[in-house]
Design a protein around this motif. Structure first.
Motif, PDB file in Angstrom:
ATOM      1  N   GLN A 253       0.833  -1.201   0.000  1.00  0.00           N
ATOM      2  CA  GLN A 253       0.000   0.000   0.000  1.00  0.00           C
ATOM      3  C   GLN A 253       0.866   1.249   0.000  1.00  0.00           C
ATOM      4  OE1 GLN A 253      -2.560   0.334   3.425  1.00  0.00           O
ATOM      5  NE2 GLN A 253      -3.035   2.475   3.025  1.00  0.00           N
ATOM      6  N   LEU A 254       1.908   1.259   0.826  1.00  0.00           N
ATOM      7  CA  LEU A 254       2.828   2.390   0.866  1.00  0.00           C
ATOM      8  C   LEU A 254       3.501   2.601  -0.484  1.00  0.00           C
ATOM      9  CD1 LEU A 254       4.648   2.021   4.308  1.00  0.00           C
ATOM     10  CD2 LEU A 254       3.363   4.013   3.545  1.00  0.00           C
ATOM     11  N   PHE A 255       3.956   1.498  -1.095  1.00  0.00           N
ATOM     12  CA  PHE A 255       4.662   1.617  -2.372  1.00  0.00           C
ATOM     13  C   PHE A 255       3.729   2.083  -3.479  1.00  0.00           C
ATOM     14  CE2 PHE A 255       6.549   0.117  -6.321  1.00  0.00           C
ATOM     15  CZ  PHE A 255       7.838   0.619  -6.198  1.00  0.00           C
ATOM     16  N   GLU A 256       2.501   1.567  -3.496  1.00  0.00           N
ATOM     17  CA  GLU A 256       1.549   1.962  -4.535  1.00  0.00           C
ATOM     18  C   GLU A 256       1.293   3.467  -4.495  1.00  0.00           C
ATOM     19  OE1 GLU A 256       0.060   0.398  -6.933  1.00  0.00           O
ATOM     20  OE2 GLU A 256       0.323  -1.728  -6.536  1.00  0.00           O
TER      21      GLU A 256
ATOM     22  N   VAL B 162     -18.175 -11.575  -6.814  1.00  0.00           N
ATOM     23  CA  VAL B 162     -18.733 -11.386  -8.158  1.00  0.00           C
ATOM     24  C   VAL B 162     -20.232 -11.657  -8.165  1.00  0.00           C
ATOM     25  CG1 VAL B 162     -18.726 -12.275 -10.520  1.00  0.00           C
ATOM     26  CG2 VAL B 162     -16.557 -11.877  -9.332  1.00  0.00           C
ATOM     27  N   ALA B 163     -20.656 -12.713  -7.454  1.00  0.00           N
ATOM     28  CA  ALA B 163     -22.082 -13.051  -7.397  1.00  0.00           C
ATOM     29  C   ALA B 163     -22.885 -11.929  -6.746  1.00  0.00           C
ATOM     30  CB  ALA B 163     -22.273 -14.359  -6.635  1.00  0.00           C
ATOM     31  N   GLU B 164     -22.334 -11.353  -5.665  1.00  0.00           N
ATOM     32  CA  GLU B 164     -23.021 -10.251  -4.986  1.00  0.00           C
ATOM     33  C   GLU B 164     -23.046  -9.001  -5.863  1.00  0.00           C
ATOM     34  OE1 GLU B 164     -24.725 -10.288  -2.273  1.00  0.00           O
ATOM     35  OE2 GLU B 164     -24.249 -12.377  -1.777  1.00  0.00           O
ATOM     36  N   TYR B 165     -21.960  -8.780  -6.601  1.00  0.00           N
ATOM     37  CA  TYR B 165     -21.881  -7.620  -7.494  1.00  0.00           C
ATOM     38  C   TYR B 165     -22.954  -7.696  -8.581  1.00  0.00           C
ATOM     39  CZ  TYR B 165     -19.949  -4.529 -11.100  1.00  0.00           C
ATOM     40  OH  TYR B 165     -19.779  -3.564 -12.059  1.00  0.00           O
ATOM     41  N   LYS B 166     -23.168  -8.879  -9.112  1.00  0.00           N
ATOM     42  CA  LYS B 166     -24.141  -9.053 -10.186  1.00  0.00           C
ATOM     43  C   LYS B 166     -25.576  -8.840  -9.716  1.00  0.00           C
ATOM     44  CE  LYS B 166     -21.368 -12.137 -13.091  1.00  0.00           C
ATOM     45  NZ  LYS B 166     -21.252 -13.506 -13.670  1.00  0.00           N
ATOM     46  N   LYS B 167     -25.801  -8.953  -8.407  1.00  0.00           N
ATOM     47  CA  LYS B 167     -27.141  -8.760  -7.857  1.00  0.00           C
ATOM     48  C   LYS B 167     -27.532  -7.281  -7.780  1.00  0.00           C
ATOM     49  CE  LYS B 167     -26.947 -12.850  -4.855  1.00  0.00           C
ATOM     50  NZ  LYS B 167     -26.949 -13.304  -3.434  1.00  0.00           N
ATOM     51  N   LEU B 168     -26.521  -6.395  -7.883  1.00  0.00           N
ATOM     52  CA  LEU B 168     -26.771  -4.968  -7.740  1.00  0.00           C
ATOM     53  C   LEU B 168     -27.460  -4.408  -8.981  1.00  0.00           C
ATOM     54  CD1 LEU B 168     -23.387  -3.850  -6.119  1.00  0.00           C
ATOM     55  CD2 LEU B 168     -25.499  -4.529  -4.971  1.00  0.00           C
ATOM     56  N   GLY B 169     -27.871  -3.154  -8.896  1.00  0.00           N
ATOM     57  CA  GLY B 169     -28.582  -2.505  -9.996  1.00  0.00           C
ATOM     58  C   GLY B 169     -27.713  -2.244 -11.209  1.00  0.00           C
ATOM     59  N   GLU B 170     -28.249  -1.485 -12.153  1.00  0.00           N
ATOM     60  CA  GLU B 170     -27.539  -1.233 -13.407  1.00  0.00           C
ATOM     61  C   GLU B 170     -26.267  -0.436 -13.186  1.00  0.00           C
ATOM     62  OE1 GLU B 170     -28.325   0.915 -17.772  1.00  0.00           O
ATOM     63  OE2 GLU B 170     -29.929   0.848 -16.243  1.00  0.00           O
ATOM     64  N   TYR B 171     -26.319   0.567 -12.312  1.00  0.00           N
ATOM     65  CA  TYR B 171     -25.150   1.403 -12.012  1.00  0.00           C
ATOM     66  C   TYR B 171     -24.578   0.955 -10.667  1.00  0.00           C
ATOM     67  CZ  TYR B 171     -27.124   4.153 -15.774  1.00  0.00           C
ATOM     68  OH  TYR B 171     -27.612   4.550 -16.977  1.00  0.00           O
ATOM     69  N   LYS B 172     -23.432   0.307 -10.702  1.00  0.00           N
ATOM     70  CA  LYS B 172     -22.889  -0.326  -9.507  1.00  0.00           C
ATOM     71  C   LYS B 172     -21.368  -0.270  -9.524  1.00  0.00           C
ATOM     72  CE  LYS B 172     -23.628  -4.590 -12.077  1.00  0.00           C
ATOM     73  NZ  LYS B 172     -24.472  -5.799 -12.164  1.00  0.00           N
ATOM     74  N   LEU B 173     -20.790  -0.410  -8.372  1.00  0.00           N
ATOM     75  CA  LEU B 173     -19.336  -0.475  -8.267  1.00  0.00           C
ATOM     76  C   LEU B 173     -18.937  -1.220  -7.008  1.00  0.00           C
ATOM     77  CD1 LEU B 173     -18.012   1.693  -5.983  1.00  0.00           C
ATOM     78  CD2 LEU B 173     -18.874   3.328  -7.628  1.00  0.00           C
ATOM     79  N   ILE B 174     -17.703  -1.706  -7.021  1.00  0.00           N
ATOM     80  CA  ILE B 174     -17.103  -2.330  -5.843  1.00  0.00           C
ATOM     81  C   ILE B 174     -16.168  -1.313  -5.219  1.00  0.00           C
ATOM     82  CG2 ILE B 174     -15.660  -4.207  -4.990  1.00  0.00           C
ATOM     83  CD1 ILE B 174     -16.571  -5.847  -7.424  1.00  0.00           C
ATOM     84  N   LEU B 175     -16.375  -1.028  -3.959  1.00  0.00           N
ATOM     85  CA  LEU B 175     -15.551  -0.059  -3.231  1.00  0.00           C
ATOM     86  C   LEU B 175     -14.814  -0.780  -2.116  1.00  0.00           C
ATOM     87  CD1 LEU B 175     -14.816   2.970  -2.835  1.00  0.00           C
ATOM     88  CD2 LEU B 175     -16.754   3.108  -1.244  1.00  0.00           C
ATOM     89  N   THR B 176     -13.560  -0.400  -1.891  1.00  0.00           N
ATOM     90  CA  THR B 176     -12.770  -1.027  -0.842  1.00  0.00           C
ATOM     91  C   THR B 176     -11.787  -0.020  -0.262  1.00  0.00           C
ATOM     92  OG1 THR B 176     -11.465  -3.017  -0.321  1.00  0.00           O
ATOM     93  CG2 THR B 176     -10.918  -1.859  -2.365  1.00  0.00           C
ATOM     94  N   THR B 177     -10.978  -0.477   0.686  1.00  0.00           N
ATOM     95  CA  THR B 177      -9.955   0.380   1.293  1.00  0.00           C
ATOM     96  C   THR B 177      -8.690   0.323   0.441  1.00  0.00           C
ATOM     97  OG1 THR B 177      -8.956  -1.361   2.654  1.00  0.00           O
ATOM     98  CG2 THR B 177     -10.887  -0.215   3.557  1.00  0.00           C
ATOM     99  N   GLU B 178      -7.803   1.248   0.677  1.00  0.00           N
ATOM    100  CA  GLU B 178      -6.548   1.287  -0.080  1.00  0.00           C
ATOM    101  C   GLU B 178      -5.712   0.039   0.178  1.00  0.00           C
ATOM    102  OE1 GLU B 178      -3.125   4.644  -1.086  1.00  0.00           O
ATOM    103  OE2 GLU B 178      -4.442   4.892   0.657  1.00  0.00           O
ATOM    104  N   LYS B 179      -5.751  -0.455   1.422  1.00  0.00           N
ATOM    105  CA  LYS B 179      -4.982  -1.654   1.774  1.00  0.00           C
ATOM    106  C   LYS B 179      -5.564  -2.898   1.116  1.00  0.00           C
ATOM    107  CE  LYS B 179      -5.046  -3.409   6.011  1.00  0.00           C
ATOM    108  NZ  LYS B 179      -4.759  -3.610   7.458  1.00  0.00           N
ATOM    109  N   ASP B 180      -6.893  -3.006   1.102  1.00  0.00           N
ATOM    110  CA  ASP B 180      -7.528  -4.159   0.465  1.00  0.00           C
ATOM    111  C   ASP B 180      -7.384  -4.115  -1.052  1.00  0.00           C
ATOM    112  OD1 ASP B 180      -8.598  -5.427   2.822  1.00  0.00           O
ATOM    113  OD2 ASP B 180     -10.039  -3.783   2.936  1.00  0.00           O
ATOM    114  N   TYR B 181      -7.295  -2.912  -1.602  1.00  0.00           N
ATOM    115  CA  TYR B 181      -7.201  -2.747  -3.053  1.00  0.00           C
ATOM    116  C   TYR B 181      -5.970  -3.448  -3.621  1.00  0.00           C
ATOM    117  CZ  TYR B 181      -6.700  -0.485  -7.610  1.00  0.00           C
ATOM    118  OH  TYR B 181      -6.549  -0.248  -8.954  1.00  0.00           O
TER     119      TYR B 181
END
Length: 342
Positions: A100-103, A284-303
């Motif tokens: 994370q620090l290096f990125e 991925v399965a949970e992401y597909k359940k979302l509406g038409e306009y959707k995104l996956i959000l996470t922390t910088e460390k998890d990214y």
């Protein structure tokens, strides 16, 4: 989290950690000193207390004037030994925090990992000709004697209200705070009154040589994705959000995100979680359940972990955070005084 039924086991833990600290205090166990200034950022408790943002802040600030390095254990990596983070590194070789620090900062300062702190510190200082070294999470690693200790404690779960493992979350007794030069109360609410500050100071009871500071979490104005692309319009309210966290305490992020969107599904994993193929299939399965306009959000460390999976690389976004320090100029001066004195 308090587990009173385990309190008898905490008495035994207290005896073991107390004897160990006494051995170091008396010089029976060796603690190695260095001529190079070493600043340790640590805590007394298990879990997130804001160490990583503080390490970032110090490294960024000090690297403007000094050849600066950061040394961490590299928790969660699949390798052992000493390594320096570079463009060929990934979270499996150096751990998510180093990556994370290096990125974020690339080669602005040196980022090294070693589970053996003393030989790791010697090697990175000598090989990289460092002027100052920052230790990440080494408060209990007393084989190395840092010249300056910053103790982080969460505003919502301060060490003076906690208890020893396994009944509480403290790695050692509250008396360990006496080794700190600065006690930083982290993750404070934005509106922090002087009355509340004085209450915390009265409970901390700093010595004459200690200073107490307060800090909060500052979220970046932008949300980023692959190759630093920004979320269009930065309008989170426009999307159905799948929030993925693998950090110790996601509550501050959830609280902040609620200000922008109520359409959030949270998948919580343990700290430093090593995502499996099964985890990704579930995401991925949970992401597909979302509406038409959707995104996956996470922390910088998890990214730095999630983006290694091909399917997620262009779908996942992260929200960078920084530490916002009350009385920042005074804090900076205390740090500079130590480094210059050394």
């Amino acid at each position: 989290m308090k587990r009173w039924y385990l309190y008898p086991f905490s008495l035994g833990y207290h005896m073991v950690t107390g004897i160990r600290n006494t051995m170091y205090d008396l010089g029976i166990f060796k603690s190695t000193k260095f001529k190079t200034p070493i600043i340790n950022v640590g805590n007394l408790s298990v879990g997130g207390s804001g160490k990583s943002p503080m390490v970032m802040y110090l490294a960024k600030s000090l690297s403007k004037y000094y050849r600066t390095g950061v040394l961490s254990r590299g928790y969660g990596r699949l390798t052992k030994g000493y390594d320096v983070t570079n463009y060929d590194s990934n979270y499996k070789t150096v751990g998510d925090e180093a990556m994370q620090l290096f990125e974020r900062f690339k080669n602005r300062f040196v980022i090294a990992v070693s589970e053996e702190r003393v030989p790791g510190a010697k090697k990175v200082i000598d090989d990289m000709d460092l002027d100052v070294l920052i230790l990440d999470d080494a408060m209990q690693h007393r084989a190395i004697k840092a010249g300056f200790n910053i103790l982080m404690t969460d505003f919502n779960d301060p060490y003076f209200k906690d208890h020893l493992l396994p009944a509480g979350d403290l790695r050692e007794s509250r008396a360990g705070a006496n080794r700190a030069d600065i006690i930083m109360v982290s993750k404070c609410p934005d509106e922090l009154t002087e009355e509340t500050k004085q209450y915390y100071i009265s409970r901390i009871r700093p010595t004459k040589s200690q200073k107490v500071f307060f800090s909060s979490i500052g979220y970046d104005e932008n949300v980023y994705g692959t190759r630093d692309k920004m979320l269009p319009d930065n309008n989170l309210n426009y999307y159905d959000i799948l929030l993925i966290t693998g950090i110790a305490n996601p509550k501050p992020l959830l609280t902040h995100l609620a200000k922008f969107s109520q359409r959030v599904k949270h998948l919580k994993f343990r700290d430093h979680h090593n995502f499996s193929d099964a985890d990704i299939k579930n995401i991925v399965a949970e992401y597909k359940k979302l509406g038409e306009y959707k995104l996956i959000l996470t922390t910088e460390k998890d990214y730095v972990r999630l983006k290694t999976f091909d399917y997620l690389r262009d779908l996942v976004y992260y929200w960078p955070i920084n530490v916002v320090i009350d009385r920042k100029e005074e804090f900076n001066q205390v740090i500079m005084n130590y480094v210059n004195r050394k």
